[in-house]
Design a protein around this motif. Structure first.
Motif, PDB file in Angstrom:
ATOM      1  N   THR A 171      24.918   4.333  -2.535  1.00 32.11           N
ATOM      2  CA  THR A 171      24.692   3.048  -3.202  1.00 32.11           C
ATOM      3  C   THR A 171      23.529   2.297  -2.560  1.00 32.11           C
ATOM      4  N   HIS A 172      23.064   2.806  -1.425  1.00 30.67           N
ATOM      5  CA  HIS A 172      21.902   2.215  -0.748  1.00 30.67           C
ATOM      6  C   HIS A 172      21.299   3.272   0.180  1.00 30.67           C
ATOM      7  N   THR A 173      20.131   2.981   0.753  1.00 31.49           N
ATOM      8  CA  THR A 173      19.514   3.951   1.665  1.00 31.49           C
ATOM      9  C   THR A 173      20.022   3.781   3.096  1.00 31.49           C
ATOM     10  N   SER A 174      20.931   2.828   3.311  1.00 30.03           N
ATOM     11  CA  SER A 174      21.424   2.576   4.674  1.00 30.03           C
ATOM     12  C   SER A 174      22.087   3.794   5.347  1.00 30.03           C
ATOM     13  N   PRO A 175      22.752   4.712   4.597  1.00 28.83           N
ATOM     14  CA  PRO A 175      23.308   5.881   5.289  1.00 28.83           C
ATOM     15  C   PRO A 175      22.252   6.717   6.029  1.00 28.83           C
ATOM     16  N   VAL A 176      20.988   6.566   5.672  1.00 28.63           N
ATOM     17  CA  VAL A 176      19.955   7.298   6.426  1.00 28.63           C
ATOM     18  C   VAL A 176      19.883   6.774   7.872  1.00 28.63           C
ATOM     19  N   GLN A 177      20.264   5.494   8.052  1.00 27.61           N
ATOM     20  CA  GLN A 177      20.394   4.959   9.431  1.00 27.61           C
ATOM     21  C   GLN A 177      21.391   5.802  10.222  1.00 27.61           C
ATOM     22  N   VAL A 178      22.549   6.016   9.578  1.00 31.60           N
ATOM     23  CA  VAL A 178      23.636   6.747  10.240  1.00 31.60           C
ATOM     24  C   VAL A 178      23.191   8.176  10.582  1.00 31.60           C
ATOM     25  N   TYR A 197      22.087   4.678  -6.314  1.00 33.15           N
ATOM     26  CA  TYR A 197      22.838   4.595  -7.578  1.00 33.15           C
ATOM     27  C   TYR A 197      23.901   3.518  -7.513  1.00 33.15           C
ATOM     28  N   ARG A 198      24.007   2.769  -8.583  1.00 40.85           N
ATOM     29  CA  ARG A 198      25.122   1.828  -8.688  1.00 40.85           C
ATOM     30  C   ARG A 198      25.609   1.770 -10.123  1.00 40.85           C
ATOM     31  N   SER A 199      26.894   1.591 -10.267  1.00 38.42           N
ATOM     32  CA  SER A 199      27.491   1.608 -11.592  1.00 38.42           C
ATOM     33  C   SER A 199      27.233   0.275 -12.315  1.00 38.42           C
ATOM     34  N   TYR A 211      15.417   2.344  -6.664  1.00 37.74           N
ATOM     35  CA  TYR A 211      14.851   2.801  -5.399  1.00 37.74           C
ATOM     36  C   TYR A 211      14.944   1.741  -4.306  1.00 37.74           C
ATOM     37  N   GLN A 212      15.186   2.220  -3.097  1.00 34.12           N
ATOM     38  CA  GLN A 212      15.181   1.329  -1.935  1.00 34.12           C
ATOM     39  C   GLN A 212      14.370   1.967  -0.820  1.00 34.12           C
ATOM     40  N   ALA A 213      14.022   1.149   0.158  1.00 31.15           N
ATOM     41  CA  ALA A 213      13.481   1.695   1.409  1.00 31.15           C
ATOM     42  C   ALA A 213      14.237   1.012   2.541  1.00 31.15           C
ATOM     43  N   GLU A 214      14.696   1.844   3.459  1.00 30.27           N
ATOM     44  CA  GLU A 214      15.483   1.370   4.590  1.00 30.27           C
ATOM     45  C   GLU A 214      14.606   1.402   5.835  1.00 30.27           C
ATOM     46  N   GLY A 215      14.755   0.400   6.687  1.00 24.89           N
ATOM     47  CA  GLY A 215      14.055   0.442   7.974  1.00 24.89           C
ATOM     48  C   GLY A 215      15.062   0.348   9.102  1.00 24.89           C
ATOM     49  N   PHE A 254      26.822  -4.493   8.230  1.00 25.41           N
ATOM     50  CA  PHE A 254      26.187  -3.633   9.245  1.00 25.41           C
ATOM     51  C   PHE A 254      25.199  -4.366  10.138  1.00 25.41           C
ATOM     52  N   THR A 255      25.018  -5.669   9.938  1.00 22.44           N
ATOM     53  CA  THR A 255      24.113  -6.428  10.803  1.00 22.44           C
ATOM     54  C   THR A 255      24.764  -7.737  11.247  1.00 22.44           C
ATOM     55  N   GLU A 256      24.380  -8.168  12.432  1.00 19.66           N
ATOM     56  CA  GLU A 256      24.857  -9.459  12.929  1.00 19.66           C
ATOM     57  C   GLU A 256      23.888  -9.976  13.988  1.00 19.66           C
ATOM     58  N   LEU A 285      14.268  -8.803   0.418  1.00 18.77           N
ATOM     59  CA  LEU A 285      15.002  -7.800   1.205  1.00 18.77           C
ATOM     60  C   LEU A 285      16.129  -8.401   2.023  1.00 18.77           C
ATOM     61  N   GLY A 286      17.011  -7.497   2.494  1.00 16.66           N
ATOM     62  CA  GLY A 286      18.087  -7.871   3.398  1.00 16.66           C
ATOM     63  C   GLY A 286      17.783  -7.282   4.761  1.00 16.66           C
ATOM     64  N   SER A 287      18.245  -7.985   5.803  1.00 19.93           N
ATOM     65  CA  SER A 287      17.898  -7.501   7.143  1.00 19.93           C
ATOM     66  C   SER A 287      18.857  -8.081   8.174  1.00 19.93           C
ATOM     67  N   GLY A 288      18.658  -7.689   9.407  1.00 16.58           N
ATOM     68  CA  GLY A 288      19.466  -8.265  10.480  1.00 16.58           C
ATOM     69  C   GLY A 288      19.416  -7.405  11.736  1.00 16.58           C
ATOM     70  N   TYR A 308      17.088  -3.613  15.003  1.00 14.73           N
ATOM     71  CA  TYR A 308      17.141  -4.330  13.728  1.00 14.73           C
ATOM     72  C   TYR A 308      17.049  -3.340  12.577  1.00 14.73           C
ATOM     73  N   ALA A 309      17.493  -3.799  11.419  1.00 13.02           N
ATOM     74  CA  ALA A 309      17.455  -2.962  10.217  1.00 13.02           C
ATOM     75  C   ALA A 309      17.077  -3.839   9.038  1.00 13.02           C
ATOM     76  N   PHE A 310      16.550  -3.198   8.037  1.00 17.39           N
ATOM     77  CA  PHE A 310      16.266  -3.939   6.800  1.00 17.39           C
ATOM     78  C   PHE A 310      16.308  -2.972   5.625  1.00 17.39           C
ATOM     79  N   GLY A 311      16.571  -3.526   4.457  1.00 20.09           N
ATOM     80  CA  GLY A 311      16.588  -2.710   3.250  1.00 20.09           C
ATOM     81  C   GLY A 311      15.968  -3.494   2.113  1.00 20.09           C
ATOM     82  N   MET A 312      15.065  -2.817   1.402  1.00 21.87           N
ATOM     83  CA  MET A 312      14.372  -3.537   0.320  1.00 21.87           C
ATOM     84  C   MET A 312      14.472  -2.760  -0.991  1.00 21.87           C
TER      85      MET A 312
HETATM   86  N1  DAH Z   1      21.902  -1.972   2.119  1.00 23.02           N
HETATM   87  C1  DAH Z   1      21.678  -3.306   1.641  1.00 23.02           C
HETATM   88  C2  DAH Z   1      21.764  -3.355   0.140  1.00 23.02           C
HETATM   89  O1  DAH Z   1      21.733  -2.322  -0.493  1.00 23.02           O
HETATM   90  C3  DAH Z   1      20.322  -3.816   2.068  1.00 23.02           C
HETATM   91  C4  DAH Z   1      20.226  -4.027   3.538  1.00 23.02           C
HETATM   92  C5  DAH Z   1      20.541  -5.286   4.054  1.00 23.02           C
HETATM   93  C6  DAH Z   1      19.876  -3.001   4.367  1.00 23.02           C
HETATM   94  C7  DAH Z   1      20.470  -5.510   5.411  1.00 23.02           C
HETATM   95  C8  DAH Z   1      19.797  -3.231   5.744  1.00 23.02           C
HETATM   96  C9  DAH Z   1      20.105  -4.508   6.239  1.00 23.02           C
HETATM   97  O2  DAH Z   1      19.445  -2.287   6.602  1.00 23.02           O
HETATM   98  O3  DAH Z   1      20.042  -4.701   7.586  1.00 23.02           O
HETATM   99  O4  DAH Z   1      21.870  -4.419  -0.419  1.00 23.02           O
END
Ligand code: DAH
Length: 341
Positions: A171-178, A197-199, A211-215, A254-256, A285-288, A308-312
């Motif tokens: 549902t997001h690219t965040s699992p690539v972090q894991v 993908y999201r329903s 599409y997303q990009a994860e950092g 996943f962020t604080e 984007l979201g981040s933290g 730190y992480a972010f997703g756009m």
């Molecule tokens: N995964 C989040 C989403 O799909 C976006 C996101 C937010 C990714 C904060 C991150 C983050 O890595 O730190 O909405």
């Protein structure tokens, strides 16, 4: 002097026909008719037997003169015809250099691909590497290891395409972090673009595929200031030097702390317009700071490492950058739309 009369007539007839001949083939036919072995002049000469011996040389000479004359006429007409034909050919082959050129239609990159490459290049310049993960993920990588609680609405069937109890479409690219943290020790500095993908029902701003990009950055002494500096630089590279950024407190499991990042509106520059709902800001984007529990689950000591992480959303960034107002345009492959890029 009957035969000399004949020669006279032949001469007149030949003059007329030669001047009217409009092709080299026609002219050659006429040459055979008048001057050939079985031609008209030969015919006259064959009849010389009937003449008196005194008259014969006179007629012979007249016939020879006529032959010379007709040969000259033929070659004159031939030159004339050649010139006319050449001029005609040149006219046909004339090139109008004032005509506008014909456009050569070549293949080119889809706007989403262009943005993805542009963003990759910016982060490569900052020392990041590109990572990839599968679109079919485990529930563990997509949710569990990212500290998304069991009761979180994102886990709901309504939001997530499940394949079975264990697998789902990410549902997001965040699992690539894991996946990256499972494979690699800090320092980690990655950017991971990809399809998610999201329903969701399809409308101008939603697509079940996007599409997303994860950092992700993990090292010793990484602070929120590093996140801010990196995002600021990224935003200015994509949207221009004068674009301002705003970090708004938010929540992600996943962020604080977590923050959503807004940029000054690409249309009005902050004045307020329809695109930014008269706020002057657009969320991109979201981040933290990576949550200590996420670090722990990955086997990293949160006392030693921080990150730190972010997703756009790449669709959203593409749409803002190119002024596209309907996400469906990115997936319909309408050539009239695509050719503008
Ligand atoms: N995964 C989040 C989403 O799909 C976006 C996101 C937010 C990714 C904060 C991150 C983050 O890595 O730190 O909405």
């Amino acid at each position: 002097m009957d035969l000399r009369e004949n020669l006279k007539k032949i001469e007149e007839e030949a003059e007329q026909l030669f001047s009217r001949a409009d092709s080299l083939e026609k002219l050659e036919e006429l040459r055979i008719v008048f001057l050939g072995k079985k031609g008209k002049i030969t015919d006259v000469l064959k009849q010389m037997g009937k003449m008196s011996p005194e008259e014969r040389p006179v007629l012979g000479q007249a016939a020879n003169q006529l032959k010379d004359k007709l040969n000259n006429l033929l070659s004159a007409r031939k030159n004339e015809l050649e010139e006319i034909l050449q001029a005609k050919k040149l006219e046909e082959e004339r090139i109008d250099i004032t005509l506008p050129g014909t456009e050569i239609i070549t293949g080119h990159l889809h706007p989403l691909t262009r943005i993805t490459k542009e963003i990759e290049d910016i982060f490569i310049g900052l020392g990041f590497t590109i990572e990839e993960g599968p679109e079919i993920e485990t529930e563990y990588n997509n949710f569990e290891a990212l500290n998304v609680p069991k009761y979180h609405p994102a886990r709901d069937l309504q939001d997530t395409f499940y394949i079975d109890d264990h697998y789902l479409l990410r549902t997001h690219t965040s699992p690539v972090q894991v996946r990256t943290m499972a494979r690699q020790k800090p320092p980690i500095r990655i950017i991971a673009p990809g399809r998610v993908y999201r329903s969701d029902d399809i409308d101008a701003s939603h697509s079940p595929v996007f599409y997303q990009a994860e950092g992700l950055v993990i090292d010793k002494d990484i602070s929120f200031a590093d996140l801010k500096g990196t995002i600021q630089l990224f935003v200015q590279s994509v949207f221009g030097e004068n674009t301002r950024t705003r970090f708004r407190p938010s929540y992600f499991p996943f962020t604080e702390p977590s923050a959503e990042v807004d940029i000054s509106c690409v249309i009005c520059g902050g004045e307020g317009c329809r695109l930014c709902s008269y706020t002057g800001w657009l969320e991109i984007l979201g981040s933290g700071m990576v949550h200590p529990r996420v670090l722990e689950m990955a086997g990293f000591d949160p006392e030693e490492y921080s990150g730190y992480a972010f997703g756009m959303g790449l669709d959203r960034i593409t749409m803002l950058k190119y002024g596209i107002n309907d996400i469906r345009l990115l997936y319909e492959n309408d050539q009239r739309f695509l050719h503008q890029f």
